[in-house]
Scaffold this motif. Structure first.
Motif, PDB file in Angstrom:
ATOM      1  N   LYS A 166      -3.150   5.873  -5.754  1.00  0.00           N
ATOM      2  CA  LYS A 166      -2.938   4.911  -4.671  1.00  0.00           C
ATOM      3  C   LYS A 166      -2.903   3.489  -5.219  1.00  0.00           C
ATOM      4  O   LYS A 166      -3.625   3.155  -6.158  1.00  0.00           O
ATOM      5  N   GLU A 208       0.818  -1.214   0.000  1.00  0.00           N
ATOM      6  CA  GLU A 208       0.000   0.000   0.000  1.00  0.00           C
ATOM      7  C   GLU A 208       0.851   1.262   0.000  1.00  0.00           C
ATOM      8  O   GLU A 208       1.745   1.422   0.842  1.00  0.00           O
ATOM      9  N   VAL A 249       0.658   5.736  -1.413  1.00  0.00           N
ATOM     10  CA  VAL A 249      -0.012   6.870  -2.052  1.00  0.00           C
ATOM     11  C   VAL A 249       1.063   7.743  -2.681  1.00  0.00           C
ATOM     12  O   VAL A 249       2.077   8.040  -2.041  1.00  0.00           O
ATOM     13  N   TRP A 292      -2.802   1.151 -10.096  1.00  0.00           N
ATOM     14  CA  TRP A 292      -2.878   2.450  -9.431  1.00  0.00           C
ATOM     15  C   TRP A 292      -4.239   3.070  -9.707  1.00  0.00           C
ATOM     16  O   TRP A 292      -4.695   3.119 -10.854  1.00  0.00           O
TER      17      TRP A 292
END
Length: 340
Positions: free
Chosen positions: A110, A96, A98, A118
C-alpha cells in the motif's frame, strides 16, 4: 388491396433496415485509441478513480499513474519488487492505492503518498498461495481472493483500507476448479459479492450474509485449464459474464452469457464477442464493454448481442468509479482509452 400490401412490404423492410443500421452504427462509432505502449510489462491491474486519476500495475514490478485522464503517465518499478507480478490494484485517490502480487511470495502493498513509498501489509511465502484478484466495496472494506487450498477458495478480508488482512471463509471448490488472475475482475464485491471460476467448472459463486455461498453454473466453455468464466459485471437490469479459451483466443462459441433475474438463470449470448474475453465492465443503461487478447467488444442490449469495436489485444478494462473515463490495458505496457 393486394398490391398495396405488396408495396408496403419493401417499405417496412427498408424501415427495419434503417433502424438496424442506426443501432449498429451507434456501436461501431465507439472506438479505442492507444495512449501508451512499448513498456516491458504485461498490465492486468487497472483502477480508474475519476476522469483524471487512474493507476495500472503489471509484471516486473511496474506501476504507473495518470492525473490527467491518461494523457501522461508516471512509471516506476517498485524498488525491491522488480520480479513481482502485480496482477491487481485498488486506487482511492492520486495518493492512496493498494496493489496485489500473484505468485510466490504472495504480496499486498500500500502507498499513501502517490507511490513514493510502499508498505508491505501482507506477505506469504507458502507456494500454495496464488492470489487472483482484489476488490473493495468501500474505502475501508475489501477482499482478496486466491486459488483453492485444500478444497476451498482462498479469501482474505480487510476492514481498515488494506492495512491488515484476515482469513475469510471461502466457498468450496471442485477438483481442478480455479479462478483466473487475468484482469482483477473474477472477484466483484460492490453490490454483488461474486467469484467467477473456470477450469473444470464455469461458475458464478455468490455470497449473502444470510445463506452463505451459492454456486451457479454458467454456460461458458470450460473443462480445460485455459477455459472458463473470467469476468463478471453487473448493471441495474442484468449480470454479464465473459470468458472463453485463452489458449485459443479466436474461438468465439460460448464466450459470453447474461442473466436478467439476478443470477437465477443464465443465457448464452445470441451473438458472441469475437473471441476470448478476460474482462467485462458495465458502462450505462444496457451497455457493457468487454476486452481480451482477441480484441474489444460492446453490447447495448445487456449481453444478448455483441459487436467488435477494436482488434487490439488488451487484458483489462475499467470505468471510472466517479466519472465517465474508460481505460483499457494489456501486454507491452499498452494502455487504451474508449472514445464514446
Amino acid at each position: 388491396m393486394d398490391s398495396c400490401k405488396i408495396k408496403n412490404k419493401p417499405l417496412l423492410f427498408i424501415g427495419h433496415t434503417i433502424l438496424l443500421l442506426f443501432i449498429t452504427s451507434g456501436v461501431i462509432a465507439q472506438h479505442v485509441d492507444v495512449l501508451q505502449q512499448d513498456k516491458p510489462t504485461s498490465i492486468r491491474g487497472l483502477s480508474v478513480v475519476d476522469d483524471n486519476v487512474a493507476w495500472i500495475t503489471g509484471s516486473k514490478g511496474y506501476v504507473a499513474k495518470t492525473s490527467d485522464g491518461g494523457k501522461n503517465w508516471n512509471w516506476q518499478q517498485v524498488k525491491g519488487f522488480e520480479k513481482a507480478e502485480f496482477r491487481d490494484i485498488e486506487a482511492f485517490s492520486d495518493k492512496e492505492a493498494v496493489i496485489m502480487s500473484s505468485g510466490t511470495p504472495a504480496l499486498i502493498l500500500k502507498t499513501i503518498d502517490g507511490g513514493a513509498n510502499w508498505k508491505i501489509n501482507y506477505r506469504n511465502t507458502d507456494t500454495a498461495y496464488f492470489l487472483d484478484a482484489m476488490d473493495f466495496d468501500s474505502r475501508q472494506h475489501g477482499f482478496v481472493m486466491g486459488d483453492p487450498i485444500k478444497g476451498k477458495f482462498l479469501l482474505m478480508e480487510t476492514k481498515d483500507g488494506g492495512n491488515n488482512w484476515n482469513t475469510f471463509n471461502g466457498p468450496d471448490a471442485l477438483p481442478s476448479q480455479a479462478a483466473f488472475a487475468a484482469s482483477g475482475t473474477c472477484l466483484r464485491t460492490d453490490g454483488l459479492f461474486a467469484i467467477i471460476t473456470g477450469g473444470s467448472v464455469a461458475e458464478v459463486i455468490t455470497f449473502k450474509t444470510k445463506g452463505g455461498w451459492k454456486h451457479s453454473r454458467v454456460p461458458i466453455i470450460h473443462g480445460q485449464s485455459a477455459q472458463g468464466a473470467f469476468s463478471i459485471s453487473t448493471g441495474p437490469r442484468q449480470y454479464v459474464v465473459v470468458g472463453g479459451d485463452y489458449q485459443k483466443d479466436k474461438r468465439q462459441d460460448s464466450t459470453a452469457c447474461y442473466s436478467t433475474d439476478k443470477g437465477l438463470t443464465w443465457h448464452l449470448a445470441n451473438t458472441f464477442p469475437a473471441g476470448f474475453q478476460s474482462a467485462v465492465e458495465y458502462l450505462k443503461e444496457d451497455t457493457f464493454i468487454s476486452t481480451g487478447t482477441s480484441g474489444t467488444n460492446m453490447t447495448t442490449n445487456g449481453g444478448k448481442t455483441w459487436t467488435k469495436i477494436d482488434a487490439t489485444s488488451y487484458n483489462a478494462c475499467r470505468k471510472a468509479k466517479h466519472g465517465k473515463l474508460v481505460l483499457l490495458a494489456g501486454n507491452g505496457g499498452k494502455i487504451g482509452i474508449l472514445k464514446l
